[in-house]
Design an enzyme around this catalytic site. Structure first.
Site, PDB file in Angstrom:
ATOM      1  N   ASP A 136      17.073  -5.837 -12.351  1.00 13.83           N
ATOM      2  CA  ASP A 136      17.073  -6.438 -11.016  1.00 13.83           C
ATOM      3  C   ASP A 136      16.324  -5.524 -10.050  1.00 13.83           C
ATOM      4  OD1 ASP A 136      18.444  -8.753 -11.529  1.00 13.83           O
ATOM      5  OD2 ASP A 136      20.398  -7.946 -11.022  1.00 13.83           O
ATOM      6  N   ARG A 186      10.956 -12.233 -13.473  1.00 12.32           N
ATOM      7  CA  ARG A 186      11.703 -13.161 -12.625  1.00 12.32           C
ATOM      8  C   ARG A 186      11.197 -13.013 -11.193  1.00 12.32           C
ATOM      9  NH1 ARG A 186      17.384 -11.284 -11.763  1.00 12.32           N
ATOM     10  NH2 ARG A 186      17.691 -11.772 -13.962  1.00 12.32           N
TER      11      ARG A 186
END
Length: 309
Positions: A136, A186
């Site tokens: 992330d 992502r």
């Protein structure tokens, strides 16, 4: 005047407010919409339900605000326990994990080396059970350090995923650098309150940047992961996939657990790969407040629950 988003993100760093909300049973009931429980068995139950519905998952063990190396090692151990529990479920890449390097000590002295040392066994364990890890992305001050860890991990585990935030001005360059064969990226809009010097401020500017970055990923040879709930961006992703002849298994849509659930099911039923971002754990406060800050609809949902008690 400060925006609602700025106020909410500021609230996420106020210990007194944190204690009040965390200790309120009503808050916990509302949080269940976004967080898959506080324990591993609760999270695994959600994994079983979602994958049974044809929706893949990426699991995030909440707890990024570590203050010492012992807490960072505890984060590593929590992820190893998660992966060991996922193994017998034989889900393969349908259940991957997402990690925040701050949970692995990135912000501590010597944090880049420490976070790499602690996240490496998680990536290795994921590979052993046939799945992957995605790093992330957090606030703009951590981007270079996170990408440096990513580069090291990809030497032996090229399937390690990355997250990039379209709101950051630098992201178009980062997307171009990461749009390589086998690279999993992502793309999200971004949930952090950043200054104008490093980030686009207006919604239209962020949307335009997202569209440009998405185009680079869809044209490239990597594996785009479209992290968005925005109908316009999802429609754009579908158009670009068709335009560039992408196979259904060469990209996916990712949405947060508990948000636009019906749309997740509809897309999955129509043949689009869909993955839900599923957080769990006792340290859910910061994650919850960022979700409220992201979308007015989330905040309205929370406030309606408060007044209808």
């Amino acid at each position: 005047m400060l925006s609602t988003k700025t106020l909410l993100l500021g609230a996420s760093r106020r210990p007194a407010l944190r204690r009040v909300l965390v200790g309120t049973p009503l808050t916990r009931r509302v949080v269940e919409r976004f967080v898959a429980g506080e324990t591993l068995p609760e999270a695994l139950a959600v994994v079983g339900r979602l994958t049974g519905e044809g929706i893949a998952v990426t699991l995030d063990h909440l707890g990024e605000d570590v203050t010492d190396a012992g807490e960072a090692r505890a984060s590593r151990d929590a992820y190893l326990a998660l992966l060991e529990a996922l193994g017998p479920m034989d889900l393969g890449p349908r259940a991957e994990v997402s990690v925040k390097l701050s949970a692995f000590g990135q912000a501590l002295p010597g944090g880049e080396d420490l976070s790499l040392e602690l996240v490496r066994p998680v990536v290795e364990c994921a590979a052993r059970i046939g799945t992957t890890v995605t790093l992330d992305m957090e606030d703009s001050s951590t981007v270079d350090a996170t990408l440096a860890v990513l580069a090291e991990l990809r030497r032996e585990h090229p399937q390690t995923g990355a997250v990039l935030q379209a709101a950051l001005r630098r992201t178009e360059d980062d997307v171009a650098a990461l749009a390589t064969p086998g690279s999993r990226v992502r793309l999200v809009k971004g949930a952090y309150d950043e200054p104008p010097s490093v980030a686009h401020q207006g919604r239209r500017d962020v949307d335009a940047a997202y569209a440009r970055c998405l185009g680079v990923l869809m044209r490239g040879p990597g594996y785009p992961m479209v992290g968005s709930h925005d109908p316009a961006m999802l429609a754009l992703a579908q158009r670009l996939a068709a335009e560039y002849g992408r196979a259904d298994d060469s990209w996916e849509v990712q949405m947060l657990h508990g948000i636009r659930v019906d749309e997740q099911r509809r897309l999955a039923a129509a043949g689009t790969r869909v993955r839900a971002y599923v957080p769990y754990g006792a340290d859910w406060y910061g994650y919850f407040v960022r979700r409220l800050a992201e979308r007015p609809a989330n905040l309205r949902f929370f406030l309606r629950a408060l007044v209808s008690r």
